[in-house]
Design an enzyme around this catalytic site. Structure first.
Site, PDB file in Angstrom:
ATOM      1  N   ARG A   1      -3.595 -10.116   4.981  1.00  0.00           N
ATOM      2  CA  ARG A   1      -4.192 -10.149   3.631  1.00  0.00           C
ATOM      3  C   ARG A   1      -3.144  -9.612   2.658  1.00  0.00           C
ATOM      4  O   ARG A   1      -2.767  -8.446   2.732  1.00  0.00           O
ATOM      5  CB  ARG A   1      -5.471  -9.319   3.599  1.00  0.00           C
ATOM      6  CG  ARG A   1      -6.200  -9.328   2.255  1.00  0.00           C
ATOM      7  CD  ARG A   1      -7.476  -8.503   2.313  1.00  0.00           C
ATOM      8  NE  ARG A   1      -8.176  -8.514   1.043  1.00  0.00           N
ATOM      9  CZ  ARG A   1      -7.949  -7.652   0.055  1.00  0.00           C
ATOM     10  NH1 ARG A   1      -7.033  -6.709   0.191  1.00  0.00           N
ATOM     11  NH2 ARG A   1      -8.638  -7.728  -1.071  1.00  0.00           N
TER      12      ARG A   1
ATOM     13  N   LYS B   1       0.818  -1.211   0.000  1.00  0.00           N
ATOM     14  CA  LYS B   1       0.000   0.000   0.000  1.00  0.00           C
ATOM     15  C   LYS B   1       0.852   1.261   0.000  1.00  0.00           C
ATOM     16  O   LYS B   1       2.055   1.238   0.247  1.00  0.00           O
ATOM     17  CB  LYS B   1      -0.969  -0.017   1.186  1.00  0.00           C
ATOM     18  CG  LYS B   1      -2.134  -0.981   0.966  1.00  0.00           C
ATOM     19  CD  LYS B   1      -3.203  -0.864   2.037  1.00  0.00           C
ATOM     20  CE  LYS B   1      -4.417  -1.725   1.677  1.00  0.00           C
ATOM     21  NZ  LYS B   1      -5.461  -1.692   2.729  1.00  0.00           N
TER      22      LYS B   1
END
Length: 276
Positions: A256, A222
Site C-alpha cells: 500500500r 512512514k
C-alpha cells in the site's frame, strides 16, 4: 493460488500487487490537502493506474497518530464524491474504501467500493463484519490498539508478534463467522508500535503466514523510515523502496503505497530473485 473476488474480477495474489493511496484529507502525514479538486484526483488515479496499481484505496479520515477525529458526515462528504468520480472515469479492479466506520462503509459500497480496508478489524464498529460479510467483498483487517488518538500510549507488549498473531486469529474467526471469504491482514506498521517495534515486526513478518491469508504491508513514507534516517516524509521514497523489498522477501502480497511506479518496479525486481 490465492485469489480474491473484487466485484466479479478475480485477482491472483500469488504474485504481489500494488495499492495506490488516495487521501481525501487535509491532515494526512505525507500528502494531506494535496488533492484540492476533481482534476487533481483524476490525475493522481490515472497516473497510479498507468503506473501499474491494481488497487486504489480512498480514505477520508486521517488515521495518523493524534489525527483529528471528524464526524461521520464529514468523512462521507470527503469519500463518496471521490468514489463517484473514480467510478465514472475508470475501471478499477479493486476500489477500496479505508474506514473503520460501518456507516461509512455501507454507503461506500453503494458508491462503487469493492474492498473494505478497516484499521480496527471491526473492533471500533461492531456491525462492520456483518456488513462486509453480507456484501461479499474482500476485507483488509489491520492490527491496532485503541484509536488513532490514543494508540501512541499503547505500545507495551509482553511478546508483540505472539500478541499480534493471537489478535488476527480471533479477528479472522469473527470475520469468517460473518461470512467474509476473502481476508487480507495488515500488521499495522506505525499503529500502536514504536519505531523499534516496527522493525521487529518487519523481521517477524513471515510468522504471520500461519493464518494462510495474504499480507498487506503499509510502510510507505512512514516515520519508521524518516525518523531512522533523520529526514522528512517527503524525502523518504528511497527508504520506502528499501523496506518494500524487505516486505516482499518476507512474503507480503500487497504494497500500500504513495508512489506506485517505484513499488511496481520493486516487485518486478523481486520476481527475478530465485526463491529457495
Amino acid at each position: 493460488m490465492a485469489t480474491i473476488n473484487c466485484a466479479g474480477a478475480l485477482i491472483d495474489l500469488s504474485t504481489p500487487h500494488v495499492m495506490g493511496i488516495v487521501n481525501c484529507t487535509p491532515d494526512s502525514f505525507y500528502d494531506g490537502g494535496k488533492l484540492k479538486n476533481d482534476a487533481a484526483i483524476l490525475n493522481q488515479v490515472e497516473k497510479m493506474l498507468e503506473d501499474g496499481a491494481t488497487f486504489i484505496d480512498v480514505g477520508g479520515y486521517s488515521s495518523r497518530p493524534d489525527g483529528t477525529d471528524i464526524s461521520v458526515n464529514e468523512e462521507l462528504s470527503r469519500v463518496l464524491p471521490v468514489l463517484d468520480l473514480i467510478t465514472s472515469r475508470f475501471k478499477v479492479k479493486g476500489l477500496s474504501c479505508d474506514s473503520f466506520r460501518e456507516s461509512v462503509i455501507e454507503k461506500a459500497l453503494q458508491h462503487g467500493a469493492s474492498i473494505v480496508n478497516d484499521i480496527s478489524a471491526g473492533l471500533l464498529s461492531e456491525p462492520m463484519l456483518q456488513t462486509v460479510g453480507n456484501a461479499k467483498v474482500p476485507y483488509i483487517m489491520m492490527h491496532m490498539r485503541g484509536t488513532p488518538q490514543s494508540m501512541k500510549a499503547m505500545t507495551s507488549y509482553e511478546n508483540m508478534t505472539v500478541e499480534i498473531n493471537h489478535y488476527f486469529s480471533e479477528r479472522i474467526a469473527a470475520a469468517r463467522a460473518c461470512g467474509i471469504n476473502d481476508i487480507i491482514i495488515d500488521p499495522g506498521f506505525g499503529f500502536a508500535k514504536t519505531r523499534e517495534q516496527n522493525f521487529k515486526l518487519l523481521s517477524d513478518l513471515e510468522l504471520l503466514h500461519a493464518h494462510q491469508v495474504p499480507i498487506l504491508a503499509g510502510v510507505s513514507r512512514k516515520s519508521m523510515i524518516y525518523k531512522t534516517l533523520d529526514i522528512t516524509a517527503q524525502e523518504a521514497l528511497n527508504g520506502t523502496t528499501a523496506l518494500h523489498m524487505a516486505c516482499l522477501l518476507k512474503g507480503a502480497k500487497i504494497l500500500r503505497v504513495h508512489d506506485v511506479k517505484e513499488a511496481v518496479e520493486t516487485i518486478q525486481l523481486y520476481k527475478e530473485i530465485p526463491i529457495n
